[in-house]
Write a protein that holds these residues in place. Structure first.
Motif, PDB file in Angstrom:
ATOM      1  N   VAL A 204       0.799  -1.344  -0.020  1.00  0.00           N
ATOM      2  CA  VAL A 204       0.116   0.024  -0.054  1.00  0.00           C
ATOM      3  C   VAL A 204       0.792   1.326   0.177  1.00  0.00           C
ATOM      4  CG1 VAL A 204      -1.727   1.366   1.276  1.00  0.00           C
ATOM      5  CG2 VAL A 204      -1.944  -1.102   1.179  1.00  0.00           C
ATOM      6  N   THR A 205       1.864   1.263   0.886  1.00  0.00           N
ATOM      7  CA  THR A 205       2.812   2.529   1.096  1.00  0.00           C
ATOM      8  C   THR A 205       3.818   2.818   0.177  1.00  0.00           C
ATOM      9  OG1 THR A 205       4.118   1.559   2.713  1.00  0.00           O
ATOM     10  CG2 THR A 205       2.336   2.744   3.540  1.00  0.00           C
ATOM     11  N   GLU A 206       4.129   1.564  -0.733  1.00  0.00           N
ATOM     12  CA  GLU A 206       5.147   1.751  -1.682  1.00  0.00           C
ATOM     13  C   GLU A 206       4.797   1.310  -3.042  1.00  0.00           C
ATOM     14  OE1 GLU A 206       8.725  -0.318  -0.548  1.00  0.00           O
ATOM     15  OE2 GLU A 206       8.443   0.193   1.583  1.00  0.00           O
ATOM     16  N   GLU A 207       4.229   0.139  -3.190  1.00  0.00           N
ATOM     17  CA  GLU A 207       3.786  -0.293  -4.641  1.00  0.00           C
ATOM     18  C   GLU A 207       2.522   0.587  -5.243  1.00  0.00           C
ATOM     19  OE1 GLU A 207       2.200  -4.181  -6.936  1.00  0.00           O
ATOM     20  OE2 GLU A 207       3.571  -4.334  -5.173  1.00  0.00           O
ATOM     21  N   PHE A 208       1.592   0.791  -4.346  1.00  0.00           N
ATOM     22  CA  PHE A 208       0.520   1.696  -4.975  1.00  0.00           C
ATOM     23  C   PHE A 208       1.017   3.053  -5.130  1.00  0.00           C
ATOM     24  CE2 PHE A 208      -2.923  -1.406  -3.171  1.00  0.00           C
ATOM     25  CZ  PHE A 208      -2.659  -2.278  -4.297  1.00  0.00           C
ATOM     26  N   VAL A 209       1.675   3.598  -4.147  1.00  0.00           N
ATOM     27  CA  VAL A 209       2.281   4.910  -4.316  1.00  0.00           C
ATOM     28  C   VAL A 209       3.246   5.231  -5.388  1.00  0.00           C
ATOM     29  CG1 VAL A 209       3.593   6.819  -3.083  1.00  0.00           C
ATOM     30  CG2 VAL A 209       2.021   5.258  -1.808  1.00  0.00           C
ATOM     31  N   ARG A 210       4.153   4.044  -5.544  1.00  0.00           N
ATOM     32  CA  ARG A 210       5.093   4.209  -6.912  1.00  0.00           C
ATOM     33  C   ARG A 210       4.304   4.200  -8.085  1.00  0.00           C
ATOM     34  NH1 ARG A 210       7.711   0.233  -5.508  1.00  0.00           N
ATOM     35  NH2 ARG A 210       6.899  -1.182  -6.919  1.00  0.00           N
ATOM     36  N   GLN A 211       3.117   3.673  -8.178  1.00  0.00           N
ATOM     37  CA  GLN A 211       2.260   3.551  -9.487  1.00  0.00           C
ATOM     38  C   GLN A 211       1.513   4.628  -9.596  1.00  0.00           C
ATOM     39  OE1 GLN A 211       0.614  -0.225  -8.535  1.00  0.00           O
ATOM     40  NE2 GLN A 211       2.358  -1.588  -9.188  1.00  0.00           N
ATOM     41  N   LYS A 212       1.264   5.626  -8.546  1.00  0.00           N
ATOM     42  CA  LYS A 212       0.341   6.523  -8.565  1.00  0.00           C
ATOM     43  C   LYS A 212      -0.960   6.450  -8.368  1.00  0.00           C
ATOM     44  CE  LYS A 212       4.184   9.303  -9.354  1.00  0.00           C
ATOM     45  NZ  LYS A 212       4.689  10.295  -8.322  1.00  0.00           N
ATOM     46  N   TYR A 213      -1.264   5.267  -7.808  1.00  0.00           N
ATOM     47  CA  TYR A 213      -2.730   5.137  -7.574  1.00  0.00           C
ATOM     48  C   TYR A 213      -3.053   5.838  -6.212  1.00  0.00           C
ATOM     49  CZ  TYR A 213      -3.069   1.565 -11.050  1.00  0.00           C
ATOM     50  OH  TYR A 213      -3.136   0.969 -12.426  1.00  0.00           O
ATOM     51  N   LEU A 214      -2.066   5.927  -5.292  1.00  0.00           N
ATOM     52  CA  LEU A 214      -2.355   6.516  -4.259  1.00  0.00           C
ATOM     53  C   LEU A 214      -1.176   7.677  -3.862  1.00  0.00           C
ATOM     54  CD1 LEU A 214      -3.042   3.436  -1.633  1.00  0.00           C
ATOM     55  CD2 LEU A 214      -4.780   5.055  -2.489  1.00  0.00           C
ATOM     56  N   GLU A 215      -1.495   8.766  -2.944  1.00  0.00           N
ATOM     57  CA  GLU A 215      -0.618   9.750  -2.436  1.00  0.00           C
ATOM     58  C   GLU A 215      -0.544   9.171  -0.845  1.00  0.00           C
ATOM     59  OE1 GLU A 215      -1.397  13.605  -3.355  1.00  0.00           O
ATOM     60  OE2 GLU A 215      -1.268  13.429  -5.569  1.00  0.00           O
ATOM     61  N   TYR A 216       0.872   9.499  -0.425  1.00  0.00           N
ATOM     62  CA  TYR A 216       1.137   8.920   0.910  1.00  0.00           C
ATOM     63  C   TYR A 216       1.815  10.121   1.448  1.00  0.00           C
ATOM     64  CZ  TYR A 216       2.879   6.227   4.919  1.00  0.00           C
ATOM     65  OH  TYR A 216       3.329   5.750   5.959  1.00  0.00           O
TER      66      TYR A 216
END
Length: 276
Positions: free
Chosen positions: A182-194
């Motif tokens: 959640v905090t790395e893969e989804f953020v790196r793919q720009k699906y989430l901001e953290y």
């Protein structure tokens, strides 16, 4: 003679057992299931539900129709007395966490498939073998953020996932390291901001939709997903519905401006129909 005694005795053959299981599963009464549940611990039932969810996800990755006989033989085994409860809980988990619905396509032979209820997302950077599972988790998080006003503290997201039996502090059998995903893969793919919340000590973080999520889905699609999970009308959430409808109207207006500059309303109506 001996063969007849074996068929009536305590040790049926594998074929007889499977036939019995096939007949047994759909005729369980609520009282029978409850008595069987009382002989098991909650942890035992939860473990069997998790095994069934994983089994169904693996079958879905290969797009293989799922036979109830195989579920009974390979997963349920000695827990057939609580078959209906396990299948019900597994179905609820599949819907709530993965956005998948277990559908019986052949009632006579009891054959099932998994059907996705997820909004459209390309997830081009996810490996094909675990795309469905991760897409489901991502959609659940995006839904939670939207329903919470488009942002939520990290602690609130983790608590929501724990309620769905996805603990960020425990390695998950499907997702692996949930916190890293959640905090790395989804953020790196720009699906989430953290991002860190300003002026917090100790530091606190919050999640928001990322740029890719904004491009690949819409708030109305996410709201409909939530409504389907909870069996409600999207208009039940008036604030979120107003926001999602305004976003759709803006997109429809852009479509009209680009494609039909001389139209006074017909194109906007048409664009809205296509979206809905």
């Amino acid at each position: 003679m001996a063969q007849r005694r074996r068929s009536k005795g305590p040790g049926p053959s594998q074929g007889e057992l499977l036939a019995a299981e096939e007949d047994f599963a759909p005729t369980q009464s609520a009282s029978q299931v409850q008595r069987s549940l009382e002989r098991l611990s909650p942890a035992q039932v939860d473990q069997k539900v998790s095994e069934l969810v994983q089994y169904l996800l693996v079958k879905d990755q290969k797009k293989i129709p799922i036979k109830r006989a195989d579920i009974l033989k390979n997963v349920i085994k000695d827990y057939r007395g609580v078959y209906s409860e396990i299948i019900k809980r597994a179905g609820r988990t599949l819907q709530q966490v993965f956005g998948l619905q277990l559908v019986e396509i052949d009632p006579k032979h009891h054959i099932y498939i998994l059907v996705s209820n997820l909004p459209r997302l390309e997830v081009e950077n996810l490996k094909q073998d675990d795309c469905t599972a991760k897409l489901g988790l991502l959609t659940v998080i995006l839904s939670f953020l939207f329903m919470k006003g488009n942002a939520a503290k990290e602690s609130a997201v983790w608590e929501m996932l724990r309620r769905l039996r996805v603990d960020p502090g425990v390695r998950h059998e499907v997702f692996g390291d949930v916190k890293k995903l959640v905090t790395e893969e989804f953020v790196r793919q720009k699906y989430l901001e953290y991002n860190r919340i300003p002026h917090t000590d100790p530091p606190e973080f919050e999640f928001q939709w990322g740029a890719r999520a904004v491009k690949e889905t819409s708030k109305m699609q996410i709201l409909r997903f939530v409504a389907k999970i909870q069996n409600k009308d999207p208009r039940a959430w008036s604030t979120q519905y107003t926001e999602a409808a305004a976003e759709e109207a803006a997109v429809g207006g852009l479509f009209q401006d680009v494609n039909t500059p001389g139209d006074t309303g017909g194109a906007s109506q048409g664009a809205r129909r296509r979206t809905w």
